[in-house]
Design a protein around this motif. Structure first.
Motif, short mmCIF file in Angstrom:
data_model
loop_
_atom_site.label_atom_id
_atom_site.label_comp_id
_atom_site.label_asym_id
_atom_site.label_seq_id
_atom_site.Cartn_x
_atom_site.Cartn_y
_atom_site.Cartn_z
N LYS A 4 0.70 -1.20 0.00
CA LYS A 4 0.29 0.00 0.16
C LYS A 4 0.84 1.51 -0.07
O LYS A 4 0.49 2.55 -0.60
CB LYS A 4 -1.30 0.34 1.32
N HIS A 5 2.23 1.31 1.11
CA HIS A 5 2.68 2.19 0.81
C HIS A 5 3.96 2.63 0.51
O HIS A 5 5.04 3.57 0.10
CB HIS A 5 2.86 2.67 2.91
N ASN A 6 4.42 1.51 -0.44
CA ASN A 6 5.54 1.19 -1.51
C ASN A 6 6.56 0.93 -0.73
O ASN A 6 7.64 2.40 -1.32
CB ASN A 6 5.58 1.88 -2.84
N ILE A 7 6.68 0.34 0.99
CA ILE A 7 8.14 0.68 1.25
C ILE A 7 8.82 -1.29 0.99
O ILE A 7 8.15 -1.41 0.44
CB ILE A 7 7.87 1.12 2.85
N GLN A 8 10.02 -1.05 1.56
CA GLN A 8 10.85 -2.42 1.85
C GLN A 8 10.51 -2.42 2.90
O GLN A 8 11.28 -1.88 3.91
CB GLN A 8 12.37 -1.77 1.77
N VAL A 9 10.61 -3.85 3.63
CA VAL A 9 11.00 -4.82 4.54
C VAL A 9 11.63 -5.70 4.39
O VAL A 9 11.16 -6.72 4.14
CB VAL A 9 9.24 -4.85 5.47
N LEU A 10 12.85 -5.76 4.77
CA LEU A 10 13.83 -6.81 4.47
C LEU A 10 13.35 -7.67 6.50
O LEU A 10 13.61 -7.23 7.26
CB LEU A 10 15.55 -6.13 5.11
N THR A 11 14.18 -8.74 6.05
CA THR A 11 14.07 -9.41 7.17
C THR A 11 16.04 -9.99 7.64
O THR A 11 16.10 -10.68 6.71
CB THR A 11 13.72 -10.79 7.87
N ASN A 12 16.46 -9.89 8.95
CA ASN A 12 17.55 -10.22 8.69
C ASN A 12 17.83 -11.38 9.22
O ASN A 12 17.13 -11.71 10.38
CB ASN A 12 18.90 -8.72 9.52
N PHE A 13 18.42 -12.51 8.66
CA PHE A 13 19.42 -13.96 9.09
C PHE A 13 20.97 -13.79 9.23
O PHE A 13 21.15 -13.41 8.41
CB PHE A 13 18.34 -14.65 8.68
N GLU A 14 20.97 -14.36 10.41
CA GLU A 14 23.06 -14.57 10.25
C GLU A 14 22.96 -15.77 9.13
O GLU A 14 24.25 -15.22 8.73
CB GLU A 14 23.59 -14.96 11.82
N THR A 15 22.53 -16.73 8.96
CA THR A 15 22.80 -17.33 7.95
C THR A 15 22.45 -16.28 6.29
O THR A 15 23.17 -17.24 5.56
CB THR A 15 22.09 -18.21 8.12
N SER A 16 22.44 -15.36 6.33
CA SER A 16 21.96 -14.31 5.11
C SER A 16 23.68 -14.44 4.54
O SER A 16 23.94 -14.11 3.56
CB SER A 16 21.16 -13.76 5.05
N TRP A 17 24.29 -14.21 5.47
CA TRP A 17 26.21 -13.49 5.28
C TRP A 17 26.76 -14.39 4.84
O TRP A 17 28.52 -14.22 4.66
CB TRP A 17 26.25 -13.10 6.78
N TYR A 18 26.12 -15.80 4.94
CA TYR A 18 27.25 -17.23 5.20
C TYR A 18 27.58 -17.42 3.38
O TYR A 18 27.12 -17.58 2.94
CB TYR A 18 26.86 -18.22 5.82
N ALA A 19 29.05 -17.26 3.48
CA ALA A 19 29.37 -17.21 1.60
C ALA A 19 29.07 -18.96 1.44
O ALA A 19 29.13 -19.02 0.66
CB ALA A 19 30.70 -17.44 2.16
#
Length: 362
Positions: free
Chosen positions: A136-151
């Protein structure tokens, strides 16, 4: 003509300065233990600037002000007033998981982007409301997981995309530690984790969310056909209101994922095993992968470099998304559509454990 060229040059330079200006970031809550990541960032990182902190607990606010030598003018006890006065471009939420939807309700109409700590929400209804507000308001909502950083996880994901593992048949994701009290989390963070109204559940939510996030990513957003979960309290004297042990089985038409989340392990671990019909790969830690891609070849060990910027830092990812330097795929580990599905899976897991039966999703 020379005047026009000078004007153009000035405008270009102003645009360059604007493009390089740090993102104005606010913080909502200091009770979540991961908030220290923000204050401990390398000083040479200039992509964000902290403009305000909402924290109604005065004792906690004073503790952080003293620990990190923060200006008292940064602190507010009213979320709306903080947003209106500091006018941030983005906000990171570090309160209870149940408060994520409250934060997005405040930020979305003000066109303020949001990043929350995992998981996105405690209920599927809250997750859907967050999704509706962003649309509705055209924004971003991200969810941070530590494992998202993992190579390592990215390496394994690339093996899947390239077909080197073949079709996924089984995935095992193991996440846990000795228990939040045992490892000495703050009293404010512990109060969140052991309160099902604030956290959604115990180990099932705290660590089960990692596996649901990674498996949904590997399956390119596909939902499981069914969810089966078993939870237990090995330490009811410490965690009387939530589970401290959880096993979740996600069944797909041709694949299965077993998620193990625990507050009872002898030491912390976050690893993932992916087995295809051609080979397998095990993300042992953030930068180590064991893999075997052919039947008649020995297992190999790959040592990887950490993920390049901005991917090694969630705040850099947030800043890059807001400034347009980075566009997230709808099935990115941080993305909203994927994490709405994660909450749907976790809610089904809670229902399965409570009713002691398999829950069908499709």
């Amino acid at each position: 003509m020379r005047i026009l060229l000078l004007i153009f040059a000035c405008l270009f330079c102003m645009g360059q300065v604007s493009a390089q200006s740090p993102v104005r970031l606010a913080v909502a809550g200091l009770s979540h233990g991961h908030v220290d990541w923000l204050f401990n960032r390398a000083p040479e990182k200039k992509d964000i600037v902290l403009v305000g902190i909402y924290e109604p607990n005065q004792e906690l606010a004073e503790k952080y002000a003293k620990r990190y030598k923060l200006d008292q003018k940064l602190f507010f006890t009213d979320l709306g007033k903080m947003l209106d006065k500091t006018k941030p471009q983005a906000l990171s939420a570090f309160g209870a998981i149940s408060e994520h939807v409250v934060v997005v309700r405040a930020c979305a109409p003000r066109k303020i982007h949001v990043m929350v700590e995992k998981p996105l929400a405690t209920t599927f209804a809250d997750a859907k409301e967050i999704q509706n507000l962003t649309q509705k308001h055209n924004i971003q909502v991200l969810t941070n997981f530590e494992t998202s950083w993992y190579a390592s996880n990215q390496h394994v994901g690339n093996l899947v995309k390239e077909g080197k593992l073949g079709e996924i048949r089984k995935v095992m994701v193991n996440d846990g530690h000795q228990g939040p009290k045992e490892i000495g989390v703050s009293k404010e963070f512990l109060e969140i984790l052991i309160n099902p109204e604030k956290s959604g559940a115990g180990a099932l939510m705290d660590f089960g969310c990692y596996g649901a996030n990674l498996m949904t990513w590997l399956m390119q957003g596909q939902k499981p056909t069914s969810v089966t979960a078993v939870v237990h309290q090995n330490k009811p004297e410490i965690y009387p209101k939530v589970d401290d042990e959880a096993s979740i089985i996600l069944q797909y038409p041709n694949a299965q994922c077993i998620i193990q989340g625990s507050w009872n392990w002898t030491f912390a671990r976050k690893d993932m095993e992916v087995y295809g019909d051609k080979g397998y790969a095990v993300a042992v830690d953030a930068t180590t992968v064991r893999q075997r891609l052919k039947e008649n070849t020995p297992e190999e060990v790959a040592k990887l470099d950490p993920r390049p910027e901005p991917y090694g830092d969630p705040f850099s990812v947030l800043a890059s998304v807001i400034t347009g330097k980075l566009t997230l795929d709808k099935n990115d580990l941080y993305s909203l559509p994927l994490n709405v599905t994660v909450v749907e899976i976790l809610e089904a897991a809670k229902t399965s454990a409570k009713q002691q039966k398999t829950i069908l999703l499709q």
